[in-house]
Enzyme design. Structure first.
Site, PDB file in Angstrom:
ATOM      1  N   ARG A 180       2.816  -8.177  11.068  1.00 29.41           N
ATOM      2  CA  ARG A 180       3.418  -8.973   9.986  1.00 29.41           C
ATOM      3  C   ARG A 180       2.806  -8.745   8.605  1.00 29.41           C
ATOM      4  O   ARG A 180       3.098  -9.508   7.679  1.00 29.41           O
ATOM      5  CB  ARG A 180       3.416 -10.478  10.313  1.00 29.41           C
ATOM      6  CG  ARG A 180       4.077 -10.818  11.641  1.00 29.41           C
ATOM      7  CD  ARG A 180       4.549 -12.244  11.737  1.00 29.41           C
ATOM      8  NE  ARG A 180       3.493 -13.202  11.444  1.00 29.41           N
ATOM      9  CZ  ARG A 180       3.684 -14.518  11.412  1.00 29.41           C
ATOM     10  NH1 ARG A 180       4.868 -15.029  11.662  1.00 29.41           N
ATOM     11  NH2 ARG A 180       2.684 -15.335  11.152  1.00 29.41           N
ATOM     12  N   ASP A 181       1.995  -7.710   8.440  1.00 24.76           N
ATOM     13  CA  ASP A 181       1.518  -7.363   7.091  1.00 24.76           C
ATOM     14  C   ASP A 181       1.289  -5.863   6.981  1.00 24.76           C
ATOM     15  O   ASP A 181       0.235  -5.407   6.536  1.00 24.76           O
ATOM     16  CB  ASP A 181       0.255  -8.139   6.725  1.00 24.76           C
ATOM     17  CG  ASP A 181      -0.026  -8.130   5.215  1.00 24.76           C
ATOM     18  OD1 ASP A 181       0.888  -7.756   4.438  1.00 24.76           O
ATOM     19  OD2 ASP A 181      -1.141  -8.485   4.810  1.00 24.76           O
TER      20      ASP A 181
END
Length: 176
Positions: A66-67
């Site tokens: 998620r990053d």
């Protein structure tokens, strides 16, 4: 190494622990911003092979990063890639009832269209979008979709990939 601190009246109920990692000399964003660093096609392929293997491993183990961004891709001096910064990561489940994850994740320039459109029930494809952005960045030496807002980011994606419509994305109407 493990370091144990003896209990005192002040820390008796607190745990102290240390995380020890391999040292990585470089991050990909730093390497790409250095004009003296040249990547051959073979080196780009090797970086992407390792990055996709890392994503396969975490996704197989039900973790979303998620990053995804070049700054979170670390590379040792011998060329071994390490995916870093799991501060936004979370476990995911493939269940019959929809998930309700936050869509306020992923650095804007690497954020996929479904998150920009408000999707909460997402999965591994969000990390793969980021990997694709990173692969393009290895050729261009700069992030390819530098939006200044969520709306601008969607516009840049549409300009690059074609407009978002039911022909290319059959379930797009669900976002309206």
């Amino acid at each position: 190494g493990l370091h144990v601190i003896s209990a005192t009246p002040y820390n008796r109920w607190k745990s102290t622990f240390y995380l020890v990692f391999d040292f990585c000399e470089h991050d990909l964003a730093g390497l790409l911003s250095n004009a003296n660093v040249k990547f051959s096609l073979g080196e780009i392929k090797k970086v992407m092979q390792q990055l996709l293997n890392a994503l396969y491993f975490i996704h197989y183990n039900k973790i979303l990063h998620r990053d995804m961004k070049a700054a979170n891709v670390l590379i040792t001096k011998s060329g071994v890639l390490k995916l870093a910064d799991f501060g936004l990561a979370r476990a995911f489940s493939i269940s019959r009832q929809p998930n309700r994850y936050t869509n306020r994740v992923v650095t804007l320039w690497y954020r996929p269209p479904e998150l920009l459109l408000g999707e909460l029930n997402y999965g591994p494809p969000i990390d793969l979008w980021g990997a694709g952005c990173i692969m393009a960045e290895m050729w261009t030496r700069t992030p390819i979709l530098q939006g200044s807002s969520e709306q601008h980011q969607l516009t840049l994606i549409s300009q690059l990939c074609g407009s978002i419509c039911p022909e290319v994305w059959p379930t797009i109407a669900e976002y309206e």
